[in-house]
Design a protein around this motif. Structure first.
Motif, PDB file in Angstrom:
ATOM      1  N   ALA A 102      -9.463  11.877  -7.818  1.00 20.82           N
ATOM      2  CA  ALA A 102     -10.225  11.288  -6.557  1.00 20.82           C
ATOM      3  C   ALA A 102      -9.360  10.339  -5.990  1.00 20.82           C
ATOM      4  N   TRP A 103      -9.743  10.033  -4.680  1.00 28.30           N
ATOM      5  CA  TRP A 103      -9.183   8.809  -4.213  1.00 28.30           C
ATOM      6  C   TRP A 103     -10.153   7.742  -3.869  1.00 28.30           C
ATOM      7  N   VAL A 104      -9.922   6.546  -4.287  1.00 28.32           N
ATOM      8  CA  VAL A 104     -10.822   5.452  -3.975  1.00 28.32           C
ATOM      9  C   VAL A 104     -10.540   4.589  -2.788  1.00 28.32           C
ATOM     10  N   ILE A 105     -11.477   4.520  -1.704  1.00 29.65           N
ATOM     11  CA  ILE A 105     -11.112   3.916  -0.672  1.00 29.65           C
ATOM     12  C   ILE A 105     -12.194   2.525  -1.082  1.00 29.65           C
ATOM     13  N   ASN A 106     -11.538   1.375  -1.189  1.00 31.73           N
ATOM     14  CA  ASN A 106     -12.438  -0.023  -1.360  1.00 31.73           C
ATOM     15  C   ASN A 106     -12.674  -0.666  -0.104  1.00 31.73           C
ATOM     16  N   PHE A 107     -13.884  -1.023   0.035  1.00 31.16           N
ATOM     17  CA  PHE A 107     -14.278  -1.846   1.005  1.00 31.16           C
ATOM     18  C   PHE A 107     -14.988  -2.985   0.554  1.00 31.16           C
ATOM     19  N   THR A 108     -15.362  -3.107  -0.680  1.00 30.17           N
ATOM     20  CA  THR A 108     -16.087  -4.011  -1.608  1.00 30.17           C
ATOM     21  C   THR A 108     -14.840  -5.318  -1.323  1.00 30.17           C
ATOM     22  N   ASN A 109     -15.943  -6.385  -0.904  1.00 31.74           N
ATOM     23  CA  ASN A 109     -15.072  -7.797  -0.968  1.00 31.74           C
ATOM     24  C   ASN A 109     -15.034  -8.642  -2.022  1.00 31.74           C
ATOM     25  N   PRO A 110     -14.306  -9.636  -2.315  1.00 32.94           N
ATOM     26  CA  PRO A 110     -13.062  -9.718  -1.502  1.00 32.94           C
ATOM     27  C   PRO A 110     -12.035  -8.444  -1.774  1.00 32.94           C
ATOM     28  N   ALA A 111     -11.834  -7.708  -0.740  1.00 31.30           N
ATOM     29  CA  ALA A 111     -10.836  -6.515  -0.830  1.00 31.30           C
ATOM     30  C   ALA A 111      -9.843  -6.445  -1.215  1.00 31.30           C
ATOM     31  N   GLY A 112      -8.964  -7.394  -0.994  1.00 35.03           N
ATOM     32  CA  GLY A 112      -7.688  -7.566  -1.829  1.00 35.03           C
ATOM     33  C   GLY A 112      -7.625  -7.678  -3.271  1.00 35.03           C
ATOM     34  N   MET A 113      -8.439  -8.522  -3.488  1.00 38.81           N
ATOM     35  CA  MET A 113      -8.790  -9.130  -5.079  1.00 38.81           C
ATOM     36  C   MET A 113      -9.255  -7.784  -5.848  1.00 38.81           C
ATOM     37  N   VAL A 114     -10.393  -7.153  -5.228  1.00 33.36           N
ATOM     38  CA  VAL A 114     -11.061  -6.217  -5.830  1.00 33.36           C
ATOM     39  C   VAL A 114     -10.157  -4.642  -6.075  1.00 33.36           C
ATOM     40  N   THR A 115      -9.310  -4.446  -4.700  1.00 35.44           N
ATOM     41  CA  THR A 115      -8.409  -3.392  -4.759  1.00 35.44           C
ATOM     42  C   THR A 115      -7.368  -3.620  -5.795  1.00 35.44           C
ATOM     43  N   GLU A 116      -6.848  -4.927  -5.912  1.00 31.38           N
ATOM     44  CA  GLU A 116      -5.739  -5.058  -7.206  1.00 31.38           C
ATOM     45  C   GLU A 116      -6.276  -4.764  -8.200  1.00 31.38           C
ATOM     46  N   ALA A 117      -7.564  -5.353  -8.812  1.00 32.01           N
ATOM     47  CA  ALA A 117      -8.123  -5.173 -10.134  1.00 32.01           C
ATOM     48  C   ALA A 117      -8.291  -3.721 -10.357  1.00 32.01           C
ATOM     49  N   MET A 118      -8.784  -2.779  -9.206  1.00 35.05           N
ATOM     50  CA  MET A 118      -9.108  -1.467  -9.525  1.00 35.05           C
ATOM     51  C   MET A 118      -7.663  -0.766  -9.766  1.00 35.05           C
ATOM     52  N   SER A 119      -6.700  -1.269  -9.165  1.00 31.98           N
ATOM     53  CA  SER A 119      -5.377  -0.549  -8.937  1.00 31.98           C
ATOM     54  C   SER A 119      -4.846  -0.578 -10.693  1.00 31.98           C
ATOM     55  N   ARG A 120      -5.102  -1.712 -11.228  1.00 34.67           N
ATOM     56  CA  ARG A 120      -4.727  -1.783 -12.888  1.00 34.67           C
ATOM     57  C   ARG A 120      -5.191  -0.596 -13.619  1.00 34.67           C
ATOM     58  N   VAL A 121      -6.241   0.334 -13.166  1.00 35.94           N
ATOM     59  CA  VAL A 121      -6.937   1.180 -13.734  1.00 35.94           C
ATOM     60  C   VAL A 121      -6.428   2.709 -12.815  1.00 35.94           C
ATOM     61  N   LEU A 122      -6.606   2.576 -11.701  1.00 33.99           N
ATOM     62  CA  LEU A 122      -6.057   3.808 -10.994  1.00 33.99           C
ATOM     63  C   LEU A 122      -4.723   3.794 -10.326  1.00 33.99           C
ATOM     64  N   GLY A 123      -3.984   2.808 -10.180  1.00 33.93           N
ATOM     65  CA  GLY A 123      -2.793   2.734  -9.530  1.00 33.93           C
ATOM     66  C   GLY A 123      -2.888   2.978  -8.112  1.00 33.93           C
ATOM     67  N   ASP A 124      -1.992   3.895  -7.470  1.00 34.40           N
ATOM     68  CA  ASP A 124      -2.109   4.297  -6.124  1.00 34.40           C
ATOM     69  C   ASP A 124      -3.143   4.981  -5.454  1.00 34.40           C
ATOM     70  N   ARG A 125      -4.045   5.357  -6.642  1.00 33.24           N
ATOM     71  CA  ARG A 125      -5.306   6.254  -6.251  1.00 33.24           C
ATOM     72  C   ARG A 125      -6.237   5.194  -5.450  1.00 33.24           C
ATOM     73  N   VAL A 126      -6.223   4.166  -5.403  1.00 27.64           N
ATOM     74  CA  VAL A 126      -7.171   3.239  -4.913  1.00 27.64           C
ATOM     75  C   VAL A 126      -6.339   2.441  -3.607  1.00 27.64           C
ATOM     76  N   ILE A 127      -7.382   2.620  -2.542  1.00 22.47           N
ATOM     77  CA  ILE A 127      -6.540   1.966  -1.261  1.00 22.47           C
ATOM     78  C   ILE A 127      -7.727   1.179  -0.612  1.00 22.47           C
ATOM     79  N   GLY A 128      -7.461  -0.160  -0.346  1.00 26.08           N
ATOM     80  CA  GLY A 128      -8.244  -0.944   0.345  1.00 26.08           C
ATOM     81  C   GLY A 128      -8.315  -0.786   1.643  1.00 26.08           C
ATOM     82  N   ILE A 129      -9.502  -1.126   2.427  1.00 24.68           N
ATOM     83  CA  ILE A 129      -9.438  -0.915   4.016  1.00 24.68           C
ATOM     84  C   ILE A 129     -10.287  -2.196   4.615  1.00 24.68           C
ATOM     85  N   CYS A 130      -9.983  -2.547   5.786  1.00 26.88           N
ATOM     86  CA  CYS A 130     -10.771  -3.744   6.403  1.00 26.88           C
ATOM     87  C   CYS A 130     -10.525  -3.411   7.771  1.00 26.88           C
ATOM     88  N   ASP A 131     -11.779  -3.709   8.509  1.00 28.19           N
ATOM     89  CA  ASP A 131     -11.754  -3.410   9.846  1.00 28.19           C
ATOM     90  C   ASP A 131     -10.967  -4.708  10.693  1.00 28.19           C
TER      91      ASP A 131
END
Length: 456
Positions: free
Chosen positions: A151-180
């Motif tokens: 699966a691909w994880v699309i992260n919108f949970t704030n603070p989005a950059g910090m949370v995406t980087e934390a999740m990337s330690r597990v998922l690598g590039d399969r987590v991608i953060g988005i913001c409007d």
């Protein structure tokens, strides 16, 4: 695309599925379902939340929204079981709020008591929110890796950059953060420059809620210099009004709206402290009324109308204190439709599921795109997306003032991640005290003592 279980179409799981903005995601999926080709479209939408009442309320809104659309769209299923929601899914949209709005209010009020900015993602409030959220987001990443490794994880949970980087330690590039925020800035600036936003290419660089639009290229010509020289055009849209033409010309770039808290920090802090309520307090009261109306005894029909009226009020008051600090003005009608992130998420899903190459501004691992940032640092830059995921595009040199601020805030984010995962008080203090908007180590210590964000 055929999904991971051999079905035609894809399954999308939304974590935080009882959240107020979920109908915007559903609206985008309904609009995408209007075509005749089902390949790669979302066929099933799974909403997960820990609060069954909120799930029921949002489910009612989605049912009415589907009817208003004339039917169609993905099948909607709800669950409070995380593993059930994740197993076999193709995409995970993470939009959780650990601690709820009560936690947000605390993140805002505790720093304000020390004369520090109280804001959801910026400054001391953003650090507190990250300390509380990172452990939960990391556990989610671990469950995704175990139950839906493709699966691909699309992260919108704030603070989005910090949370995406934390999740990337597990998922690598399969987590991608988005913001409007970046897409809103780019489209507003293009229109002000007399360009079609859909035909322009954007040179944007930064971290989440800390970025700059440096070029608006149409048919090989950069439209930004002419826009910067035209005061009337420059101050015709939100960011121009927030920062003022003179400062934007001095910068030579258009900052993300959240940089108002840095460049006009004194005025923004004063406006927040003088307001009747913090943003979190306003939203808590507003959403309490909305969910109570839809989940109480004898809940009325008209769930969609109740949601839409509440949504519009929410959009009208977005960043109201910052607008007040910059002279005050009403938001443009085109900025009140809501969403933005939902369309980014849909475009990202389509590009991966259908191998439709496109470019979006995303939060991804740097991989050499931004000189001066290490490869694993999650940055917010234009990225090329296809079936293989998102690859950041090289930005070229970054101005020293921009890179310096990025490096300092990235150090804060990483200290917060380490503090959250290791329950380290020393790292938590580093995260809070090193933030450029926190001017006292002792104030940081008092905020941490009052919040106790590392408690489990």
């Amino acid at each position: 695309m055929t999904g991971t279980t051999g079905r035609t179409g894809t399954r999308l799981t939304v974590l935080g599925g009882g959240g107020f903005r979920v109908p915007l995601v559903h609206r985008a999926l309904l609009e995408d379902a209007d075509g005749t080709d089902p390949e790669g479209r979302c066929r099933e939408l799974v909403l997960h939340d820990t609060d069954p009442g909120r799930l029921a309320a949002i489910g009612a809104v989605l049912a009415e929204q589907t009817a208003r659309h004339g039917g169609g769209g993905p099948k909607v299923r709800t669950t409070t079981d995380l593993d059930e929601a994740l197993e076999g899914t193709d995409f995970v949209f993470s939009a959780i709020r650990v601690g709820g709005l009560a936690g947000r209010v605390e993140d805002e009020r505790l720093p304000l008591a020390e004369g520090l900015l109280g804001q959801e993602t910026v400054g001391a409030g953003g650090v507190l929110y990250g300390l509380r959220t990172v452990p939960v987001a990391t556990r989610i990443a671990e469950r995704v890796a175990a139950l839906a490794p493709g699966a691909w994880v699309i992260n919108f949970t704030n603070p989005a950059g910090m949370v995406t980087e934390a999740m990337s330690r597990v998922l690598g590039d399969r987590v991608i953060g988005i913001c409007d925020s970046p897409v809103g800035l780019c489209r507003r600036a293009a229109r002000a420059a007399g360009a079609d936003p859909d035909r322009a290419h954007y040179d944007y660089v930064g971290l989440n809620h800390l970025g700059w639009l440096r070029r608006i290229v149409v048919d090989g010509t950069d439209r930004l210099p002419a826009l910067l020289a035209d005061t009337a055009a420059l101050e015709s849209f939100e960011e121009g009004k927030l920062f003022g033409a003179e400062w934007l010309r001095a910068l030579g770039a258009l900052p993300n709206e959240y940089l108002h808290y840095y460049y006009h920090h004194r005025e923004a802090l004063a406006a927040i402290r003088e307001a009747d309520a913090t943003r979190g307090e306003f939203l808590a009261r507003q959403q309490e009324g909305f969910y109570a109306k839809l989940t109480g005894p004898g809940a009325p029909d008209g769930a969609f109308q109740a949601w839409d009226a509440t949504r519009r009020e929410r959009e009208e008051t977005y960043m109201a204190e910052s607008r007040q600090a910059s002279g005050g003005w009403e938001r443009e009608s085109c900025d009140l439709e809501g969403g933005g992130y939902d369309r980014v998420a849909l475009a990202l899903m389509r590009a991966i599921a259908r191998n439709e190459r496109t470019t979006l501004i995303l939060n991804v691992r740097n991989q050499g795109a931004v000189p001066g940032m290490d490869d694993d640092a999650v940055v917010e830059v234009p990225s090329l997306i296809d079936a293989g995921g998102a690859r950041p595009l090289a930005t070229g040199p970054v101005a020293p003032d921009q890179l310096g601020l990025m490096l300092q805030v990235k150090a804060v984010e990483r200290a917060a991640i380490d503090a959250a995962l290791e329950a380290s008080p020393a790292s938590a203090l580093r995260a809070l005290a090193l933030h450029p908007l926190v001017d006292s180590v002792h104030a940081a210590e008092r905020v941490l003592a009052a919040a106790d964000p590392l408690k489990r």
